[in-house]
Structures are given as C-alpha cells and as structure tokens.
Design a protein around this motif. Structure first.
Motif, PDB file in Angstrom:
ATOM      1  N   ARG A  32       0.838  -1.017   0.300  1.00  0.00           N
ATOM      2  CA  ARG A  32      -0.299   0.254  -0.286  1.00  0.00           C
ATOM      3  C   ARG A  32       1.062   1.249  -0.141  1.00  0.00           C
ATOM      4  O   ARG A  32       0.552   2.394  -0.104  1.00  0.00           O
ATOM      5  CB  ARG A  32      -1.048  -0.362   0.881  1.00  0.00           C
ATOM      6  CG  ARG A  32      -1.793  -0.907   0.960  1.00  0.00           C
ATOM      7  CD  ARG A  32      -2.896  -1.161   2.058  1.00  0.00           C
ATOM      8  NE  ARG A  32      -3.862  -2.200   1.627  1.00  0.00           N
ATOM      9  CZ  ARG A  32      -5.340  -1.820   1.370  1.00  0.00           C
ATOM     10  NH1 ARG A  32      -5.251  -0.168   0.469  1.00  0.00           N
ATOM     11  NH2 ARG A  32      -5.946  -2.400   1.605  1.00  0.00           N
ATOM     12  N   ARG A  33       2.199   0.939   0.795  1.00  0.00           N
ATOM     13  CA  ARG A  33       2.854   2.948   1.037  1.00  0.00           C
ATOM     14  C   ARG A  33       3.588   2.690  -0.735  1.00  0.00           C
ATOM     15  O   ARG A  33       3.367   3.930  -1.473  1.00  0.00           O
ATOM     16  CB  ARG A  33       4.427   1.895   1.494  1.00  0.00           C
ATOM     17  CG  ARG A  33       5.289   3.531   1.890  1.00  0.00           C
ATOM     18  CD  ARG A  33       5.946   3.108   3.581  1.00  0.00           C
ATOM     19  NE  ARG A  33       6.373   2.248   3.522  1.00  0.00           N
ATOM     20  CZ  ARG A  33       6.268   1.101   4.130  1.00  0.00           C
ATOM     21  NH1 ARG A  33       4.875   0.938   5.265  1.00  0.00           N
ATOM     22  NH2 ARG A  33       6.894  -0.009   4.521  1.00  0.00           N
ATOM     23  N   ARG A  34       4.183   2.003  -1.398  1.00  0.00           N
ATOM     24  CA  ARG A  34       4.280   2.159  -3.171  1.00  0.00           C
ATOM     25  C   ARG A  34       3.366   2.664  -3.467  1.00  0.00           C
ATOM     26  O   ARG A  34       3.796   3.191  -5.089  1.00  0.00           O
ATOM     27  CB  ARG A  34       4.667   0.295  -3.774  1.00  0.00           C
ATOM     28  CG  ARG A  34       5.918   0.153  -2.427  1.00  0.00           C
ATOM     29  CD  ARG A  34       7.094  -1.272  -3.760  1.00  0.00           C
ATOM     30  NE  ARG A  34       5.555  -2.008  -3.891  1.00  0.00           N
ATOM     31  CZ  ARG A  34       5.622  -3.601  -2.409  1.00  0.00           C
ATOM     32  NH1 ARG A  34       6.915  -3.167  -2.029  1.00  0.00           N
ATOM     33  NH2 ARG A  34       4.967  -3.977  -3.067  1.00  0.00           N
ATOM     34  N   ALA A  35       2.579   1.290  -3.583  1.00  0.00           N
ATOM     35  CA  ALA A  35       1.238   2.420  -4.121  1.00  0.00           C
ATOM     36  C   ALA A  35       0.218   3.626  -4.170  1.00  0.00           C
ATOM     37  O   ALA A  35       0.185   4.751  -5.395  1.00  0.00           O
ATOM     38  CB  ALA A  35      -0.165   1.145  -4.176  1.00  0.00           C
ATOM     39  N   ALA A  36       0.540   3.970  -3.337  1.00  0.00           N
ATOM     40  CA  ALA A  36       0.421   5.345  -2.336  1.00  0.00           C
ATOM     41  C   ALA A  36       1.505   5.838  -3.077  1.00  0.00           C
ATOM     42  O   ALA A  36       0.842   7.657  -3.715  1.00  0.00           O
ATOM     43  CB  ALA A  36       0.818   5.311  -0.494  1.00  0.00           C
ATOM     44  N   GLN A  37       2.897   6.090  -2.861  1.00  0.00           N
ATOM     45  CA  GLN A  37       3.873   6.790  -3.638  1.00  0.00           C
ATOM     46  C   GLN A  37       4.169   6.997  -4.775  1.00  0.00           C
ATOM     47  O   GLN A  37       3.603   8.255  -5.649  1.00  0.00           O
ATOM     48  CB  GLN A  37       5.194   6.067  -3.277  1.00  0.00           C
ATOM     49  CG  GLN A  37       5.192   6.150  -1.694  1.00  0.00           C
ATOM     50  CD  GLN A  37       6.631   5.412  -1.595  1.00  0.00           C
ATOM     51  OE1 GLN A  37       7.118   4.706  -2.457  1.00  0.00           O
ATOM     52  NE2 GLN A  37       7.350   5.783  -0.362  1.00  0.00           N
ATOM     53  N   GLU A  38       3.305   5.995  -6.051  1.00  0.00           N
ATOM     54  CA  GLU A  38       3.427   6.059  -7.329  1.00  0.00           C
ATOM     55  C   GLU A  38       1.948   7.374  -7.279  1.00  0.00           C
ATOM     56  O   GLU A  38       2.277   7.364  -8.506  1.00  0.00           O
ATOM     57  CB  GLU A  38       3.029   4.466  -7.888  1.00  0.00           C
ATOM     58  CG  GLU A  38       4.514   4.059  -7.862  1.00  0.00           C
ATOM     59  CD  GLU A  38       4.038   1.958  -8.188  1.00  0.00           C
ATOM     60  OE1 GLU A  38       3.380   2.172  -7.674  1.00  0.00           O
ATOM     61  OE2 GLU A  38       5.016   1.349  -8.378  1.00  0.00           O
ATOM     62  N   ALA A  39       0.675   6.766  -6.816  1.00  0.00           N
ATOM     63  CA  ALA A  39      -0.607   7.662  -7.230  1.00  0.00           C
ATOM     64  C   ALA A  39      -0.026   8.921  -6.765  1.00  0.00           C
ATOM     65  O   ALA A  39      -0.058   9.842  -7.828  1.00  0.00           O
ATOM     66  CB  ALA A  39      -1.507   6.964  -6.401  1.00  0.00           C
ATOM     67  N   ASP A  40       0.935   9.710  -6.347  1.00  0.00           N
ATOM     68  CA  ASP A  40       1.654  10.744  -5.382  1.00  0.00           C
ATOM     69  C   ASP A  40       2.238  11.308  -6.678  1.00  0.00           C
ATOM     70  O   ASP A  40       1.652  12.816  -6.494  1.00  0.00           O
ATOM     71  CB  ASP A  40       2.139  10.790  -4.179  1.00  0.00           C
ATOM     72  CG  ASP A  40       1.209  10.918  -3.118  1.00  0.00           C
ATOM     73  OD1 ASP A  40      -0.476  11.124  -2.955  1.00  0.00           O
ATOM     74  OD2 ASP A  40       1.497  10.514  -2.086  1.00  0.00           O
ATOM     75  N   ASP A  41       2.730  10.674  -6.652  1.00  0.00           N
ATOM     76  CA  ASP A  41       3.593  10.683  -8.148  1.00  0.00           C
ATOM     77  C   ASP A  41       3.487  11.373  -9.459  1.00  0.00           C
ATOM     78  O   ASP A  41       3.196  12.392  -9.821  1.00  0.00           O
ATOM     79  CB  ASP A  41       4.923   9.960  -8.473  1.00  0.00           C
ATOM     80  CG  ASP A  41       5.621  10.290  -9.010  1.00  0.00           C
ATOM     81  OD1 ASP A  41       6.713  11.391  -9.418  1.00  0.00           O
ATOM     82  OD2 ASP A  41       5.326   9.118 -11.048  1.00  0.00           O
ATOM     83  N   LEU A  42       2.176  10.468  -9.737  1.00  0.00           N
ATOM     84  CA  LEU A  42       1.548  11.045 -11.117  1.00  0.00           C
ATOM     85  C   LEU A  42       0.210  12.008 -11.127  1.00  0.00           C
ATOM     86  O   LEU A  42       0.082  12.756 -11.510  1.00  0.00           O
ATOM     87  CB  LEU A  42      -0.036   9.680 -11.207  1.00  0.00           C
ATOM     88  CG  LEU A  42      -0.623   9.729 -12.401  1.00  0.00           C
ATOM     89  CD1 LEU A  42      -0.273   9.873 -13.465  1.00  0.00           C
ATOM     90  CD2 LEU A  42      -1.586   8.500 -12.578  1.00  0.00           C
ATOM     91  N   ARG A  43      -0.334  12.484  -9.890  1.00  0.00           N
ATOM     92  CA  ARG A  43      -0.474  13.190  -8.923  1.00  0.00           C
ATOM     93  C   ARG A  43      -0.331  14.623  -9.514  1.00  0.00           C
ATOM     94  O   ARG A  43      -0.539  15.211  -9.835  1.00  0.00           O
ATOM     95  CB  ARG A  43      -1.977  13.580  -7.701  1.00  0.00           C
ATOM     96  CG  ARG A  43      -2.953  12.602  -7.492  1.00  0.00           C
ATOM     97  CD  ARG A  43      -3.728  12.683  -6.814  1.00  0.00           C
ATOM     98  NE  ARG A  43      -2.955  12.021  -5.856  1.00  0.00           N
ATOM     99  CZ  ARG A  43      -3.515  10.570  -5.082  1.00  0.00           C
ATOM    100  NH1 ARG A  43      -4.423   9.987  -5.719  1.00  0.00           N
ATOM    101  NH2 ARG A  43      -2.628  10.011  -4.636  1.00  0.00           N
ATOM    102  N   LYS A  44       0.846  14.090  -8.817  1.00  0.00           N
ATOM    103  CA  LYS A  44       2.054  15.527  -9.339  1.00  0.00           C
ATOM    104  C   LYS A  44       1.980  16.304 -10.410  1.00  0.00           C
ATOM    105  O   LYS A  44       2.093  16.826 -10.590  1.00  0.00           O
ATOM    106  CB  LYS A  44       3.179  15.898  -8.365  1.00  0.00           C
ATOM    107  CG  LYS A  44       3.944  16.188  -8.731  1.00  0.00           C
ATOM    108  CD  LYS A  44       5.418  16.102  -7.451  1.00  0.00           C
ATOM    109  CE  LYS A  44       7.124  16.854  -7.976  1.00  0.00           C
ATOM    110  NZ  LYS A  44       8.065  16.682  -7.635  1.00  0.00           N
TER     111      LYS A  44
END
Length: 227
Positions: free
Chosen positions: A202-214
């Motif tokens: 879940r932590r990796r998924a959250a980091q990737e999602a935040d990166d895309l949003r940025k």
C-alpha cells in the motif's frame, strides 16, 4: 431521476419493459460499466445497492449482425444463443441448458439485457439492429425484462430507441479522478506482489499515485485527459 447519479439510481427507477440508452464518447467507460453490472449480478451482490436479483445477459451487438441479416429475424432467445456460440467457453454450458429455459427466464421479469456497442454495428445495418432491439422491448414475452444499451453519441443519433431513456456518461470529477488513481495503483501493486495486500504494498501504491498526481498538476493538458 435527474442530475449526476450512479447507474443504480436509474435502474431502481425503471419499470419492467423499459430501456436505458447509455451514451458517451470513446473511452468513457460504457463497456466497463456493463461488465461491472454483469459481475455484480452474477456474484449476487446487487443487494448492496438496494436491487433485486436478476439474470444478467451481455451481448455485443456487432456480433449479432450476421444473425439479423437472415430473412426471418431471430427471436431474442435465439439471438442470445447465437451470441453465446461465438464464445468457446460457453459451448459445454449450452449443452446443459434445459429445453425452453432461456425463454422462461425472459418471461419471468428477472433478466437484465446488457446490449453493448450499437455504434460498432456497420452503419448500413444500424437502423435495422436498433429496430430489432426496439421490437424485443415491446414483445409480449419480454416486456418484463430490463434493457440497457450503450453507444457513442453519433451512433445512437443514427438509430435511436423510441422507448429508451437516454443517459450520458459523466466525466470524472477531481475527487473521482484522485480516487481512481489510488485504486488503480493499489490494484496493480497487489497483483504484482502475488496478490498480497500488505502495508509495504500500500505504501508503494500511494507513492506512485502521488507521483502521477504531481505530474498531472504540472501538465494541465495531460490533466484534461483524466476526466
């Protein structure tokens, strides 16, 4: 029912024998919505949405073109069976069907017909296919069924259904866009990790999602596509 609603709000408001025409541009999620409904009803999870149990039948209209070219158009049951024959996985299941089973189900008020892609039918035959669907909706043996048809706007304008209520797929709101990104990355991370739903996953998924949003915030033209 008006305004921005889920499909369940419209299904609950429908009377037997009525139809919904769901229109939207390419990639807006029309087919995905039908597949979602198919799975929800097949897994008997429609009760979560305050809806009764139905037998869902999904048919891609472009695969009915050949059957409808015959001099005598097929019945709804025969058309569904001809579509099932295009799927090798259903061959053994069809051999086990009791005589008249599908016809009895269609008369029972417990069938949801999911008719996908009117716009994918060749233009020369589109009006014929639409008229056939309309005839099935009005047929005495099918008046207890619910019909849900999808199409791109242009394809539906060429061959509308007089008895159908037209719905338009709405674009994602910013909140829905963000929610979709979170679920997309989480789903992919879980699969990539051998179907393990753990805190590191879940932590990796959250980091990737935040990166895309940025990256979307930094590129407004790209963000416009997310709707």
């Amino acid at each position: 029912v008006e305004g921005r609603q889920t499909i369940w709000s419209f299904l609950r408001a429908m009377r037997p024998g009525c139809g919904l025409a769901l229109i939207g541009p390419p990639g807006s999620g029309k087919t995905t919505l039908l597949q979602h409904l198919l799975l929800v009803f097949a897994r008997n999870r429609q009760g979560r949405h305050g809806y009764r149990r139905l037998l869902p039948i999904l048919v891609e209209l472009r695969n009915l073109s050949a059957a409808l070219k015959k001099e005598t158009p097929p019945t709804l049951a025969d058309a569904v069976r001809s579509y099932w024959k295009t799927n090798p996985k259903l061959a053994d299941v069809m051999k086990q069907e009791p005589p008249g089973w599908l016809e009895r189900r269609l008369r029972s008020r417990r069938v949801l017909l999911l008719l996908d892609g009117l716009d994918e039918v060749p233009q020369a035959q589109r009006v014929q296919v639409s008229a056939w669907v309309q005839e099935q909706m009005r047929h005495e043996d099918h008046r207890r069924c619910l019909f849900l048809l999808t199409s791109r706007p242009g394809g539906y304008t060429d061959a509308p259904l007089p008895d159908a209520t037209v719905l338009e797929v709405q674009p994602f709101s910013p909140a829905q866009t963000s929610k979709f990104i979170d679920r997309w990355y989480l789903g992919n991370e879980i699969v990539a990790s051998g179907n393990e739903d753990t805190e590191p996953v879940r932590r990796r998924a959250a980091q990737e999602a935040d990166d895309l949003r940025k990256r979307l915030r930094e590129n407004p033209n790209l963000y416009d596509l997310t709707v």
